[in-house]
Design an enzyme around this catalytic site. Sequence first.
Site, mmCIF file in Angstrom:
data_model
loop_
_atom_site.group_PDB
_atom_site.id
_atom_site.type_symbol
_atom_site.label_atom_id
_atom_site.label_comp_id
_atom_site.label_asym_id
_atom_site.label_seq_id
_atom_site.Cartn_x
_atom_site.Cartn_y
_atom_site.Cartn_z
ATOM 1 N N ASP A 123 0.672 -1.048 -0.182
ATOM 2 C CA ASP A 123 -0.201 0.255 0.279
ATOM 3 C C ASP A 123 0.795 1.571 0.176
ATOM 4 O O ASP A 123 2.014 1.345 0.079
ATOM 5 C CB ASP A 123 -0.862 0.151 0.876
ATOM 6 C CG ASP A 123 -2.287 0.350 1.595
ATOM 7 O OD1 ASP A 123 -2.522 1.536 0.377
ATOM 8 O OD2 ASP A 123 -3.635 0.444 1.950
ATOM 9 N N GLU A 156 -0.284 1.314 -4.820
ATOM 10 C CA GLU A 156 -0.190 3.418 -5.416
ATOM 11 C C GLU A 156 -1.320 4.312 -5.124
ATOM 12 O O GLU A 156 -1.032 5.462 -5.904
ATOM 13 C CB GLU A 156 0.988 3.671 -6.533
ATOM 14 C CG GLU A 156 1.924 4.471 -5.970
ATOM 15 C CD GLU A 156 1.254 5.336 -6.874
ATOM 16 O OE1 GLU A 156 2.068 6.825 -7.492
ATOM 17 O OE2 GLU A 156 0.651 5.124 -7.575
ATOM 18 N N TRP A 157 -2.315 3.603 -5.740
ATOM 19 C CA TRP A 157 -3.926 4.692 -6.254
ATOM 20 C C TRP A 157 -3.914 5.242 -6.806
ATOM 21 O O TRP A 157 -4.314 6.257 -7.370
ATOM 22 C CB TRP A 157 -3.997 5.386 -4.200
ATOM 23 C CG TRP A 157 -3.317 4.359 -3.470
ATOM 24 C CD1 TRP A 157 -3.793 3.174 -2.845
ATOM 25 C CD2 TRP A 157 -3.403 5.224 -2.531
ATOM 26 N NE1 TRP A 157 -3.370 3.062 -1.520
ATOM 27 C CE2 TRP A 157 -3.348 4.380 -1.641
ATOM 28 C CE3 TRP A 157 -2.405 7.165 -2.237
ATOM 29 C CZ2 TRP A 157 -2.794 4.802 0.263
ATOM 30 C CZ3 TRP A 157 -2.785 7.412 -0.893
ATOM 31 C CH2 TRP A 157 -2.079 6.176 -0.214
ATOM 32 N N GLY A 158 -2.745 5.532 -8.305
ATOM 33 C CA GLY A 158 -2.475 5.545 -9.349
ATOM 34 C C GLY A 158 -2.058 7.258 -9.449
ATOM 35 O O GLY A 158 -1.670 7.891 -10.230
ATOM 36 N N ASP A 178 -9.195 3.507 -3.131
ATOM 37 C CA ASP A 178 -10.281 2.899 -2.763
ATOM 38 C C ASP A 178 -11.815 2.013 -3.235
ATOM 39 O O ASP A 178 -12.224 3.554 -3.443
ATOM 40 C CB ASP A 178 -10.474 2.441 -1.598
ATOM 41 C CG ASP A 178 -8.904 2.076 -0.849
ATOM 42 O OD1 ASP A 178 -8.012 2.140 -1.846
ATOM 43 O OD2 ASP A 178 -9.017 2.055 0.951
#
Length: 356
Positions: A123, A156-158, A178
């Site tokens: 994460d 990395e959530w983009g 998320d």
Amino acid sequence: MGFNNWNTTHCGPEFNEEMVKGIADIFVEKGLKDAGYEYVNLDDCWALPVRDVNGKLVPDPKRFPNGIKAVADYVHSKGLKFGIYTSAGTKTCNVNGFPGGLGHEKSDAQQFADWGVDYLKYDNCYNWGVDAQKRYTDMANALKETGRPIVYSICEWGENKPWEWAGDLGQLWRTTGDISDSWDSMLSIMKANLELDEYAGPGRWNDPDMLEVGNGAMTDTEYRTHFSMWSIMAAPLLIGSDLRHADEATMEILGNREVIAVDQDPLGKQGKVISQHDGRWVVSKEMQDGSRVVALFNETDKQVKISTKATDVGLPVADSYTVRDLWKHADSTSNGAISADVPAHGTVLVRVAPQQ
């Protein structure tokens, strides 16, 4: 393909050794393993908030009284694989602040390998502005040094366009923040992920986050859309519901082998948007056998007709085509028109091929 507990448990007390073993049992007993589901993955809150005196991670003895290796061994005994979670920062994302991997990459990677971990979700919390590529590269190198094959999920959530660099480090990378169990969340993530089709391919996948199918806040029609669109996007299929309490409709969606085959096609192409107008979407995925899978997706709140042509979705000119409805499991013949009345928030998923 597999399972992750986060979407259903977060850090609740039901996340424990018994749950993880129960999911592994269900994978085998309910035919999900035979359908392709393989990884049983832990998310946040499996560890104690502090490392031991040697700097090692310590499993929470209440949740995992026998330790992590015992759980991994159980999962392996079922012919399945086992995954774990940490963050590329000083702490994980939960408010309790469990230890992250930043600065501990070699030690943590070796600990995971020693436990028999097959998959790491890494994460992005508490990263303190340290360069993302450096953080994720350091763990990639540490995982390689263990000598154990470990799938590396770059969560990395983009934020720093991982689709442009993460394919050299891991096998999948999150393209967005998320997901949550709502139509609006699923839809926004789907739209963002659809734009990145050129970056996906075998062993390097765009990850629009885990499945919410069966968690209860969407309709079965919406969950079929969710599963259809994740499959046409060649996305990871990680079940996010507690299968111990899943109803028949949920199992039918998750176990649809014709739709799973779309997701798992060896060619590894992510579906492309062919057209999008007034909430009527046509998305086409090239398959290894030369057929095309076409999603007719209705974003609107009322039933609409959605239409396209075989040649528009990439198929050659032919006198006739076989059209296989992957939810109804029924065949029809077409002269080239691909059309359906699609319910609100619904998706008709068809596999189309020229007739010989």
